[in-house]
Design a protein around this motif. Structure first.
Motif, PDB file in Angstrom:
ATOM      1  N   ARG A 161       0.830  -1.213   0.000  1.00 46.49           N
ATOM      2  CA  ARG A 161       0.000   0.000   0.000  1.00 46.49           C
ATOM      3  C   ARG A 161       0.858   1.254   0.000  1.00 46.49           C
ATOM      4  NH1 ARG A 161      -2.863   0.473   4.580  1.00 46.49           N
ATOM      5  NH2 ARG A 161      -2.162  -1.408   5.663  1.00 46.49           N
ATOM      6  N   LEU A 162       1.940   1.242   0.775  1.00 49.75           N
ATOM      7  CA  LEU A 162       2.832   2.403   0.793  1.00 49.75           C
ATOM      8  C   LEU A 162       3.586   2.561  -0.524  1.00 49.75           C
ATOM      9  CD1 LEU A 162       4.361   2.267   4.390  1.00 49.75           C
ATOM     10  CD2 LEU A 162       2.837   4.031   3.469  1.00 49.75           C
ATOM     11  N   ALA A 163       3.823   1.450  -1.211  1.00 48.31           N
ATOM     12  CA  ALA A 163       4.567   1.491  -2.473  1.00 48.31           C
ATOM     13  C   ALA A 163       3.825   2.296  -3.538  1.00 48.31           C
ATOM     14  CB  ALA A 163       4.843   0.081  -2.971  1.00 48.31           C
ATOM     15  N   ARG A 164       2.543   2.513  -3.359  1.00 47.00           N
ATOM     16  CA  ARG A 164       1.792   3.373  -4.286  1.00 47.00           C
ATOM     17  C   ARG A 164       2.281   4.813  -4.230  1.00 47.00           C
ATOM     18  NH1 ARG A 164      -4.151   3.460  -2.694  1.00 47.00           N
ATOM     19  NH2 ARG A 164      -4.222   4.809  -4.533  1.00 47.00           N
ATOM     20  N   TRP A 165       2.870   5.189  -3.097  1.00 41.84           N
ATOM     21  CA  TRP A 165       3.192   6.596  -2.857  1.00 41.84           C
ATOM     22  C   TRP A 165       4.684   6.894  -2.830  1.00 41.84           C
ATOM     23  CZ3 TRP A 165      -1.230   8.675  -3.671  1.00 41.84           C
ATOM     24  CH2 TRP A 165      -2.396   8.044  -3.250  1.00 41.84           C
ATOM     25  N   HIS A 166       5.514   5.844  -2.881  1.00 37.15           N
ATOM     26  CA  HIS A 166       6.961   6.033  -2.783  1.00 37.15           C
ATOM     27  C   HIS A 166       7.672   5.225  -3.867  1.00 37.15           C
ATOM     28  CE1 HIS A 166       6.424   8.005   1.088  1.00 37.15           C
ATOM     29  NE2 HIS A 166       5.699   6.982   1.494  1.00 37.15           N
ATOM     30  N   ARG A 167       8.507   5.873  -4.620  1.00 35.68           N
ATOM     31  CA  ARG A 167       9.269   5.207  -5.672  1.00 35.68           C
ATOM     32  C   ARG A 167      10.162   4.124  -5.101  1.00 35.68           C
ATOM     33  NH1 ARG A 167      13.126   9.000  -9.141  1.00 35.68           N
ATOM     34  NH2 ARG A 167      14.424   8.837  -7.261  1.00 35.68           N
ATOM     35  N   ASP A 168      10.803   4.390  -3.971  1.00 34.57           N
ATOM     36  CA  ASP A 168      11.632   3.409  -3.272  1.00 34.57           C
ATOM     37  C   ASP A 168      11.056   3.270  -1.865  1.00 34.57           C
ATOM     38  OD1 ASP A 168      13.559   1.960  -1.901  1.00 34.57           O
ATOM     39  OD2 ASP A 168      15.243   2.909  -2.931  1.00 34.57           O
ATOM     40  N   VAL A 169      10.107   2.345  -1.715  1.00 34.31           N
ATOM     41  CA  VAL A 169       9.351   2.276  -0.470  1.00 34.31           C
ATOM     42  C   VAL A 169      10.225   1.852   0.707  1.00 34.31           C
ATOM     43  CG1 VAL A 169       8.528  -0.088  -0.859  1.00 34.31           C
ATOM     44  CG2 VAL A 169       7.187   1.489   0.571  1.00 34.31           C
ATOM     45  N   ASN A 170      11.201   0.988   0.495  1.00 33.76           N
ATOM     46  CA  ASN A 170      12.087   0.603   1.597  1.00 33.76           C
ATOM     47  C   ASN A 170      12.936   1.781   2.062  1.00 33.76           C
ATOM     48  OD1 ASN A 170      11.286  -2.070   1.857  1.00 33.76           O
ATOM     49  ND2 ASN A 170      12.811  -2.838   0.417  1.00 33.76           N
ATOM     50  N   ASN A 171      13.368   2.612   1.111  1.00 38.07           N
ATOM     51  CA  ASN A 171      14.143   3.787   1.462  1.00 38.07           C
ATOM     52  C   ASN A 171      13.317   4.722   2.344  1.00 38.07           C
ATOM     53  OD1 ASN A 171      15.491   6.702   0.418  1.00 38.07           O
ATOM     54  ND2 ASN A 171      16.919   4.997   0.600  1.00 38.07           N
ATOM     55  N   ALA A 172      12.059   4.909   1.978  1.00 36.55           N
ATOM     56  CA  ALA A 172      11.179   5.779   2.754  1.00 36.55           C
ATOM     57  C   ALA A 172      10.901   5.194   4.130  1.00 36.55           C
ATOM     58  CB  ALA A 172       9.867   6.008   1.996  1.00 36.55           C
ATOM     59  N   PHE A 173      10.514   3.909   4.154  1.00 31.94           N
ATOM     60  CA  PHE A 173      10.083   3.324   5.427  1.00 31.94           C
ATOM     61  C   PHE A 173      11.235   3.165   6.409  1.00 31.94           C
ATOM     62  CE2 PHE A 173       9.133   0.010   8.437  1.00 31.94           C
ATOM     63  CZ  PHE A 173       7.874   0.370   8.869  1.00 31.94           C
ATOM     64  N   TYR A 174      12.300   2.509   5.978  1.00 32.95           N
ATOM     65  CA  TYR A 174      13.374   2.217   6.921  1.00 32.95           C
ATOM     66  C   TYR A 174      14.185   3.459   7.285  1.00 32.95           C
ATOM     67  CZ  TYR A 174      12.306  -2.707   6.509  1.00 32.95           C
ATOM     68  OH  TYR A 174      11.657  -3.927   6.561  1.00 32.95           O
ATOM     69  N   GLY A 175      14.233   4.445   6.399  1.00 31.00           N
ATOM     70  CA  GLY A 175      14.903   5.684   6.760  1.00 31.00           C
ATOM     71  C   GLY A 175      14.268   6.342   7.965  1.00 31.00           C
ATOM     72  N   TRP A 176      12.944   6.266   8.020  1.00 30.89           N
ATOM     73  CA  TRP A 176      12.193   6.833   9.150  1.00 30.89           C
ATOM     74  C   TRP A 176      12.164   5.879  10.337  1.00 30.89           C
ATOM     75  CZ3 TRP A 176       7.409   4.490  10.521  1.00 30.89           C
ATOM     76  CH2 TRP A 176       6.722   5.131  11.561  1.00 30.89           C
ATOM     77  N   ASN A 177      11.774   4.637  10.081  1.00 33.70           N
ATOM     78  CA  ASN A 177      11.501   3.686  11.146  1.00 33.70           C
ATOM     79  C   ASN A 177      12.748   3.338  11.956  1.00 33.70           C
ATOM     80  OD1 ASN A 177      11.045   0.521  11.940  1.00 33.70           O
ATOM     81  ND2 ASN A 177       9.149   1.711  12.063  1.00 33.70           N
ATOM     82  N   ARG A 178      13.868   3.110  11.283  1.00 33.46           N
ATOM     83  CA  ARG A 178      15.078   2.722  11.999  1.00 33.46           C
ATOM     84  C   ARG A 178      15.618   3.863  12.856  1.00 33.46           C
ATOM     85  NH1 ARG A 178      17.734  -0.608   6.907  1.00 33.46           N
ATOM     86  NH2 ARG A 178      16.575  -2.559   7.256  1.00 33.46           N
ATOM     87  N   ALA A 179      15.440   5.089  12.395  1.00 35.74           N
ATOM     88  CA  ALA A 179      15.887   6.220  13.206  1.00 35.74           C
ATOM     89  C   ALA A 179      15.082   6.290  14.501  1.00 35.74           C
ATOM     90  CB  ALA A 179      15.760   7.518  12.415  1.00 35.74           C
ATOM     91  N   TRP A 180      13.761   6.221  14.400  1.00 36.60           N
ATOM     92  CA  TRP A 180      12.917   6.329  15.590  1.00 36.60           C
ATOM     93  C   TRP A 180      13.099   5.159  16.547  1.00 36.60           C
ATOM     94  CZ3 TRP A 180       9.466   9.789  17.760  1.00 36.60           C
ATOM     95  CH2 TRP A 180       9.273  10.980  17.051  1.00 36.60           C
ATOM     96  N   LEU A 181      13.466   3.989  16.032  1.00 39.76           N
ATOM     97  CA  LEU A 181      13.637   2.823  16.902  1.00 39.76           C
ATOM     98  C   LEU A 181      15.068   2.656  17.416  1.00 39.76           C
ATOM     99  CD1 LEU A 181      11.381   0.135  15.174  1.00 39.76           C
ATOM    100  CD2 LEU A 181      10.844   1.635  17.101  1.00 39.76           C
ATOM    101  N   ASP A 182      15.967   3.520  16.981  1.00 41.59           N
ATOM    102  CA  ASP A 182      17.324   3.493  17.516  1.00 41.59           C
ATOM    103  C   ASP A 182      17.271   3.910  18.995  1.00 41.59           C
ATOM    104  OD1 ASP A 182      20.027   4.400  18.275  1.00 41.59           O
ATOM    105  OD2 ASP A 182      20.501   4.200  16.157  1.00 41.59           O
ATOM    106  N   PRO A 183      17.852   3.108  19.901  1.00 39.34           N
ATOM    107  CA  PRO A 183      17.801   3.473  21.332  1.00 39.34           C
ATOM    108  C   PRO A 183      18.318   4.880  21.622  1.00 39.34           C
ATOM    109  CG  PRO A 183      18.623   1.243  21.070  1.00 39.34           C
ATOM    110  CD  PRO A 183      18.523   1.819  19.685  1.00 39.34           C
TER     111      PRO A 183
END
Length: 270
Positions: A161-183
């Motif tokens: 579903r997110l891939a509809r809105w992002h050319r590189d969906v992993n780049n978008a998701f993990y760029g955000w998600n991994r930063a916020w989940l970093d201790p």
């Protein structure tokens, strides 16, 4: 530059996609929209169009690098990525589009970027901030929900579903998600910038926001010396502009009309 309705801005080494709705920055106040941590130009949907109709302002929305159809970024993102956007990228975007006067409107990460920008410099072109579901500190509920969405991304149809809105969906998701989940990100705190904001602030907060509590609004009221007008949207979660667009537009429209009354805005549509 002359802004087409859609296109790309070249900012440093990145091409950033954008939409421009309504009058150009030299003809009326402009509302510059800064999307959430998983957002993009496309994910705003028709809200920019409704916002333009409600305020009479020009509305400019763009996808930050790593999102939408903009250039990807190198991962992992630095933990100060929102500061980088506020200090290095947003000023160049405003200069490139010929921003003269108006509002910054940010959602979630975008709201944090707007707050850091306004609290780190006196840009007299910015006459007010609209912060939808802002984050000034990291809360337990934020980390819990972000961990849950990581599981959903990796086990459900969320990625598709997110891939509809992002050319590189992993780049978008993990760029955000991994930063916020970093201790180390638990130490992230931008409340120090709030005391230096010198323009009115409107906060729109969903009553059932799964990524933040009313503590965020309380921090703004405690730290800001500028006027802070908070609207709590009943029943809405983290995206009141999608879940309750009418109430959200009413709040933003009234704020924009008051703040930009003498700046050439046409005001809210009758």
């Amino acid at each position: 530059m002359i802004l087409s309705p859609t296109g790309f801005l070249r900012i440093d080494s990145s091409d950033l996609e954008y939409r421009m709705i309504g009058p150009a920055p030299d003809a009326a106040p402009t509302i510059v929209m800064l999307h959430e941590g998983l957002g993009s130009v496309g994910l705003w949907g028709d809200f920019p169009d409704k916002l333009q109709a409600a305020t009479g302002c020009g509305v400019f929305a763009y996808s930050r690098a790593g999102y939408g159809n903009s250039s990807p970024v190198t991962l992992p993102r630095p933990l100060d990525y929102m500061h980088v956007e506020a200090f290095d990228v947003l000023p160049k975007v405003l200069e490139t589009i010929g921003f003269r006067r108006g509002l910054l409107l940010g959602h979630s990460d975008g709201a944090s970027i707007a707050a850091v920008y306004a609290g780190s410099r006196q840009d007299h072109r910015v006459q007010g901030l609209v912060l939808i579901a802002p984050h000034f500190i990291v809360e337990d509920v934020s980390v819990k929900s972000i961990a849950e969405i990581k599981r959903a991304y990796e086990t459900s149809d969320l990625k598709a579903r997110l891939a509809r809105w992002h050319r590189d969906v992993n780049n978008a998701f993990y760029g955000w998600n991994r930063a916020w989940l970093d201790p180390k990100f638990r130490e992230w705190d931008i409340s120090e910038y709030l005391a230096y904001i010198r323009v009115p602030v409107a906060i729109v907060q969903g009553e059932r926001d799964q990524y933040g509590t009313m503590r965020q609004v309380e921090i703004a009221r405690e730290e800001c010396y500028c006027p802070v007008d908070a609207t709590v949207v009943p029943g809405a979660g983290h995206s009141p502009h999608r879940e309750a667009p009418g109430a959200t537009l009413d709040a933003i429209g009234e704020f924009a009309s008051a703040v930009l009354r003498d700046e050439g805005s046409q005001g809210r549509a009758a």
